[in-house]
Write a protein that holds these residues in place. Structure first.
Motif, PDB file in Angstrom:
ATOM      1  N   THR A 196       3.542   5.257  -4.677  1.00  0.00           N
ATOM      2  CA  THR A 196       3.770   4.379  -3.524  1.00  0.00           C
ATOM      3  C   THR A 196       4.208   5.164  -2.296  1.00  0.00           C
ATOM      4  OG1 THR A 196       4.371   2.507  -4.930  1.00  0.00           O
ATOM      5  CG2 THR A 196       5.161   2.474  -2.650  1.00  0.00           C
ATOM      6  N   GLY A 240       4.376  -4.003  -3.315  1.00  0.00           N
ATOM      7  CA  GLY A 240       3.761  -5.274  -2.964  1.00  0.00           C
ATOM      8  C   GLY A 240       2.913  -5.126  -1.715  1.00  0.00           C
ATOM      9  N   GLU A 241       2.362  -6.235  -1.260  1.00  0.00           N
ATOM     10  CA  GLU A 241       1.507  -6.194  -0.076  1.00  0.00           C
ATOM     11  C   GLU A 241       2.309  -5.889   1.177  1.00  0.00           C
ATOM     12  OE1 GLU A 241      -1.595  -9.083   2.414  1.00  0.00           O
ATOM     13  OE2 GLU A 241      -0.758  -9.739   0.493  1.00  0.00           O
ATOM     14  N   ASN A 242       3.494  -6.495   1.302  1.00  0.00           N
ATOM     15  CA  ASN A 242       4.307  -6.335   2.505  1.00  0.00           C
ATOM     16  C   ASN A 242       5.652  -5.657   2.266  1.00  0.00           C
ATOM     17  OD1 ASN A 242       2.445  -7.691   4.264  1.00  0.00           O
ATOM     18  ND2 ASN A 242       3.137  -9.637   3.401  1.00  0.00           N
ATOM     19  N   THR A 370       6.387  -5.151   9.401  1.00  0.00           N
ATOM     20  CA  THR A 370       6.295  -6.527   8.916  1.00  0.00           C
ATOM     21  C   THR A 370       7.534  -7.333   9.256  1.00  0.00           C
ATOM     22  OG1 THR A 370       7.212  -5.934   6.740  1.00  0.00           O
ATOM     23  CG2 THR A 370       4.832  -5.810   7.002  1.00  0.00           C
TER      24      THR A 370
END
Length: 377
Positions: A196, A240-242, A370
């Motif tokens: 990640t 995760g996505e955000n 975000t």
């Protein structure tokens, strides 16, 4: 980054910082008289008023030479304000009997979040100024813009913190101050989405990880003091996505204590929620920390350890440690500051205690871009 953008950044910082300082001066002025005159709080008020006056009279920046002078001015302000965190913690701990827990913690949150926001603005501009004329985004290993790393490798940051913690001398003490036998340090297993990468401020991330792992390692050593080996600590990464998440699981016995009703009370600065705030040893440690300052970074915690190791190798004693003013491991700021850093950009930090077994810590951080900074004016 070109000259025009850098000058624009300098003037934004020059005009924005006094506005944020002014709001905190207003908060301090709204405190009860018995609180604002308390040891530590009065010092912070004077520091903030002095900084506000300096910024208010600072002229507009128009050239690179003037920006260099402005950067020196900013660095001076940052150094002057190093005592703010321990001084506030000391003053509010002593004032805890005079303020309701919710009011005290809300005040401390506003003060510390605002402090982080000001340091982010100042340090980001300083980093941009140093990188003028270079393309830091093209660096293969650590692409960044100012203090924001655009491809921060979470696994590498965890491994770095583990290596720093395992490089310490083994001077662990139990609850009554007796030295623990040296059985080494527990292994830290990293699993999950180990590749990640995300955009974040590396200094913030590594401070949080360092503090959480330090607590897990210490608790594991204390809970298994009679064992021949120590169980591992597991750090699981989830992307995760955000946002990204990290779960740190240890077998340190949990957080049960007669002085703590809920794990979240460890984030509190009120003695009603966290009785250790009024311990004489804690207050003494905060006084010592106030004299030298605490910036809440990993670097300032590692520097004394490296100094200590070099002194051992050279058979020299550390005069600061001998005088009792070297960084103290139990000033009670690690978890509260980790929580403030986490929530600054809208993240969450949750402690789940499995009493008699261990603790699971759930860290969630939004990917930068975000969420807005969570600062109150």
């Amino acid at each position: 980054m070109d000259e025009e953008k850098l000058i624009k950044s300098a003037n934004y910082v020059r005009t924005e910082l006094p506005v944020r300082i002014a709001h905190r001066l207003r908060d301090l002025q709204a405190l009860p008289y018995v609180v604002v005159t308390q040891e530590g709080v009065a010092q912070v008020y004077e520091l903030y008023w002095s900084a506000f006056e300096k910024f208010r009279h600072y002229p507009q920046v128009t050239t690179l030479e003037e920006n260099e002078a402005f950067c020196e001015f900013l660095e001076g302000i940052l150094d002057e304000h190093a005592p703010v965190i321990p001084s506030l913690s000391l003053g509010l701990s002593l004032s805890s009997p005079h303020l309701p827990p919710d009011s005290l913690d809300a005040f401390m949150r506003r003060m510390l979040v605002s402090r982080i926001s000001r340091r982010v603005l100042a340090e980001h501009h300083l980093a941009l100024s140093k990188s003028l004329g270079t393309n830091s985004l093209s660096l293969p290993e650590d692409p960044h813009v100012g203090i924001i790393y655009t491809a921060l490798n979470l696994r590498h940051s965890i491994d770095k913190c583990v290596a720093l913690l395992r490089g310490r001398s083994h001077d662990m003490e139990d609850e009554i101050g007796e030295s623990m036998p040296n059985r080494g340090w527990p292994e830290v297993i990293v699993d999950g989405h180990i590749d990640t990468k995300f955009s974040y401020i590396r200094e913030h991330l590594e401070y949080i990880i360092f503090e959480l792992l330090k607590n897990a390692i210490t608790a594991t050593g204390l809970n298994h003091r009679s064992s021949s080996s120590l169980p591992p600590i597991r750090a699981t990464i989830v992307a995760g996505e955000n946002d990204v998440g990290v779960r740190i699981s240890d077998q340190g016995g949990g957080l049960s204590s007669a002085r703590i009703k809920s794990p979240s009370d460890l984030f509190s600065f009120s003695h009603i929620r966290n009785a250790t705030r009024m311990d004489d040893t804690r207050l003494g440690a905060l006084r010592s920390a106030s004299s030298r300052g605490v910036k809440a970074t990993v670097a300032e915690q590692i520097r004394p350890l490296r100094t200590e190791q070099s002194n051992v190798n050279s058979n020299n004693k550390d005069p600061e440690r001998e005088a009792g003013i070297a960084p103290h491991p139990r000033i009670g700021l690690g978890l509260p500051m980790s929580n403030i850093f986490t929530t600054y950009f809208g993240g969450t930090l949750e402690l789940v205690s499995l009493d008699g077994w261990g603790t699971d810590v759930y860290l969630r951080l939004p990917k930068l871009g975000t969420n807005l900074e969570g600062i109150e004016l």
